[in-house]
Design an enzyme around this catalytic site. Structure first.
Site, mmCIF file in Angstrom:
data_model
loop_
_atom_site.group_PDB
_atom_site.id
_atom_site.type_symbol
_atom_site.label_atom_id
_atom_site.label_comp_id
_atom_site.label_asym_id
_atom_site.label_seq_id
_atom_site.Cartn_x
_atom_site.Cartn_y
_atom_site.Cartn_z
ATOM 1 N N HIS A 1 -7.376 -4.552 -0.459
ATOM 2 C CA HIS A 1 -6.812 -5.869 -0.763
ATOM 3 C C HIS A 1 -7.669 -6.576 -1.801
ATOM 4 O O HIS A 1 -7.629 -7.786 -1.932
ATOM 5 C CB HIS A 1 -6.725 -6.740 0.478
ATOM 6 C CG HIS A 1 -6.163 -6.027 1.658
ATOM 7 N ND1 HIS A 1 -6.960 -5.402 2.578
ATOM 8 C CD2 HIS A 1 -4.888 -5.820 2.036
ATOM 9 C CE1 HIS A 1 -6.177 -4.842 3.492
ATOM 10 N NE2 HIS A 1 -4.928 -5.074 3.195
ATOM 11 N N HIS B 1 0.826 -1.208 0.000
ATOM 12 C CA HIS B 1 0.000 0.000 0.000
ATOM 13 C C HIS B 1 0.862 1.262 0.000
ATOM 14 O O HIS B 1 0.396 2.332 0.362
ATOM 15 C CB HIS B 1 -0.916 0.020 1.224
ATOM 16 C CG HIS B 1 -1.726 -1.220 1.395
ATOM 17 N ND1 HIS B 1 -2.580 -1.670 0.419
ATOM 18 C CD2 HIS B 1 -1.802 -2.119 2.408
ATOM 19 C CE1 HIS B 1 -3.157 -2.792 0.834
ATOM 20 N NE2 HIS B 1 -2.699 -3.095 2.026
#
Lengths: 219, 355
Positions: free
Chosen positions: B217, B55
């Site tokens: 995700h 991320h």
């Protein structure tokens, strides 16, 4: 099988706990792909890898001790630091909570093992803020703990009571298939989580089965 | 899978090795893995966060003066572990305690709570604040609740500034909770992404499809539909955020008197005519910045139509999902306190101003 006359042992010794841990590691390694496959449609396809990695670390960290509390705490700490995801803290808390009253204890009778299962369930409920019916490892563990306490109270020996617990665990594991997940990443799938067996419930079943097998095989 | 990697198992460690060389004012630790500011927090509250890798720049890129004091990277898309968080907090905590900023993903929440328990047992004062700003999820009763998205970046910035000003731990924790209640986000994906470990796409998305309300995700969102124009997509995301009703849920919090984690009912805000806001138009990793500006253009218009004035903005990649193409929008209602702290100097690899 070199079994004593009169059936299985009446107590679980520290060395039996060590054999349980070793057997669990073996079974989880054998079922690594199976658990990851179960985790693919409703999770992130890593449960088998994570549990295998965790129990391999457990084997490295397991002390040469017969103190059951010390052994279970070592299991907890290795799982906490190596599994990751949600399963790490859940299994870690399970063994950590259950190990606390067992420091210095070198053998457990049926009553002590019943208490162990209850403490384990309480730990997972507390950490996961969850309960039966949410499609989690508790759907395996809660019926197993209840069945064990019942069988032990009825006078079953350790092996028979553990067999009853494993039967209840298997039924509980299969009961997760039609459930809608309410915890963890699977919960975001809503209705789409229905029809899949929960991977955490499955690894819990495998670990319980390893315990029953070790006791049944005990010399 | 085509990726700039050596071995799939090594990506997290190799990334940290490079990060450490690139940013000499930040220390990188291995086994357990974390990054921290040199010298720690000493006489102010330490601000610590963490989460799965993949991320970036979240969270390591926000370590530095005026933002995070330490960050714990997990494996790609996997929560870091309590021993990492414990070591990171211990490394930077001074005598004013630690604030943990935690995105609402089951693994992150459980691992950070375990770490908080361990820190407390070790005599360190710790608060644990959850960020759950993803309006794509309406219901928290049957799910793990709204996920943490872009509001996390604003919370880290603002709390880091408050720490620099010398606020105490309780006051910073209250500020962090306020930012969470003031922030709402929503994302969408044009493509899936591939983790190095798995080697194949996390989910399948057709050439002409998009997923509205995607999680970072690849968790499913509200709906999968045929692809639309940038303006239409922006309108959908912005309207969900701006018209989201007050969201009531229970958030887990340590109760010192009871000595246990308890659920605290928490209700966020709704945006109202006359509000000012900080906006993030965030790329998911595979979308060019040029397209993000197209989204920002429309977002400013839609916000204005709702009477919300965007007074600060971030347009770029701030909380990504590997190479996923797509965008998330975050709006955080900005009062004078939040704006002042947002404008305070910051010096991190990914955010830098006022210095």
């Amino acid at each position: 099988m070199d079994r004593a006359m009169g059936g299985a042992p009446a107590v679980l010794t520290g060395s039996a706990v060590r054999r349980w841990v070793e057997k669990s590691a073996k079974v989880l390694a054998e079922n690594r792909a199976y658990l990851t496959d179960l985790d693919s449609p409703i999770g992130d396809a890593d449960h088998g890898n994570n549990m295998d990695r965790g129990y391999k670390a457990v084997l490295e960290k397991l002390p040469e001790s017969d103190d059951i509390g010390e052994l279970l705490k070592a299991v907890a700490m290795a799982l906490i630091s190596k599994v990751g995801g949600a399963a790490g803290p859940l299994y870690g808390t399970l063994f950590l909570q259950a190990s606390k009253p067992l420091t210095g204890v070198r053998e457990m009778d049926g009553a002590a093992l019943a208490q162990f299962f209850d403490d384990a369930v309480a730990g997972v409920k507390m950490r996961g803020r969850s309960d039966a019916g949410m499609k989690t490892m508790l759907d395996t563990l809660i019926p197993a703990a209840e069945a064990f306490r019942q069988a032990n109270g009825d006078g079953d020996d350790l092996a028979a009571a553990l067999r009853a617990a494993v039967d209840a665990a298997e039924a509980g594991m299969k009961a997760t298939i039609p459930m809608r997940a309410q915890r963890g990443r699977a919960s975001y799938l809503g209705e789409r989580s229905i029809g899949h067996q929960d991977p955490g419930a499955t690894s819990s079943y495998l670990i319980l089965q390893a315990l029953a097998d070790v006791v049944a095989e005990a010399p | 899978m085509k990726k700039l990697i050596n071995n799939a198992e090594d990506v997290t460690v190799e990334q940290l090795q490079g990060f450490g060389i690139a940013h000499s004012d930040i220390e990188v630790q291995f086994d357990p893995n974390f990054v921290n500011v040199v010298g720690g927090a000493k006489d102010r509250v330490a601000i610590v966060s963490g989460g799965g890798s993949g991320h970036e720049p979240l969270h390591g890129g926000y370590v530095g003066m005026g933002m995070l004091d330490a960050a714990c990277p997990g494996q790609v898309f996997t929560s870091p572990t309590p021993d990492q968080m414990f070591a990171a907090c211990k490394a930077v905590a001074g005598d004013q305690g630690v604030l943990q900023i935690v995105k609402n993903y089951t693994g992150d929440v459980l691992n950070f709570q375990m770490a908080a328990d361990m820190l407390r047992d070790d005599g360190i004062d710790v608060r644990n604040v959850i960020i759950d700003d993803d309006v794509a999820l309406k219901d928290s009763l049957y799910t793990a609740g709204r996920r943490g998205l872009g509001t996390t970046v604003i919370a880290e910035k603002v709390c880091g500034a408050a720490s620099q000003e010398g606020w105490d731990l309780d006051r910073i924790a209250a500020l962090c909770k306020k930012v969470n209640l003031y922030g709402k986000s929503m994302g969408m994906a044009l493509t899936s992404c591939t983790t190095p470990q798995k080697g194949s796409p996390t989910f399948d998305l057709g050439e002409q499809e998009m997923e509205i309300g995607i999680g970072i995700h690849g968790e499913p969102g509200i709906e999968r539909t045929a692809i639309k124009s940038a303006d239409e997509i922006t309108e959908i995301l912005a309207n969900h955020i701006l018209e989201d009703e007050a969201y009531t849920r229970n958030l887990s919090e340590w109760n010192a008197e009871k000595g246990e984690w308890v659920d605290v009912e928490t209700i966020d805000i709704t945006f109202e005519d006359g509000d000012e806001a900080i906006a993030i138009v965030n790329g998911m990793g595979g979308t060019p910045v040029s397209e993000l500006y197209t989204v920002y253009h429309k977002l400013a218009e839609v916000a204005g139509r709702h009477g919300v004035k965007i007074v600060r903005n971030l347009v770029g990649n701030y909380i990504t999902s590997l190479e996923m193409a797509g965008v998330s929008i975050t709006l955080v209602k900005a009062d004078d306190e939040i704006l002042r702290l947002y404008d305070a100097p910051v010096n991190t690899p990914a955010l830098r101003w006022g210095i």
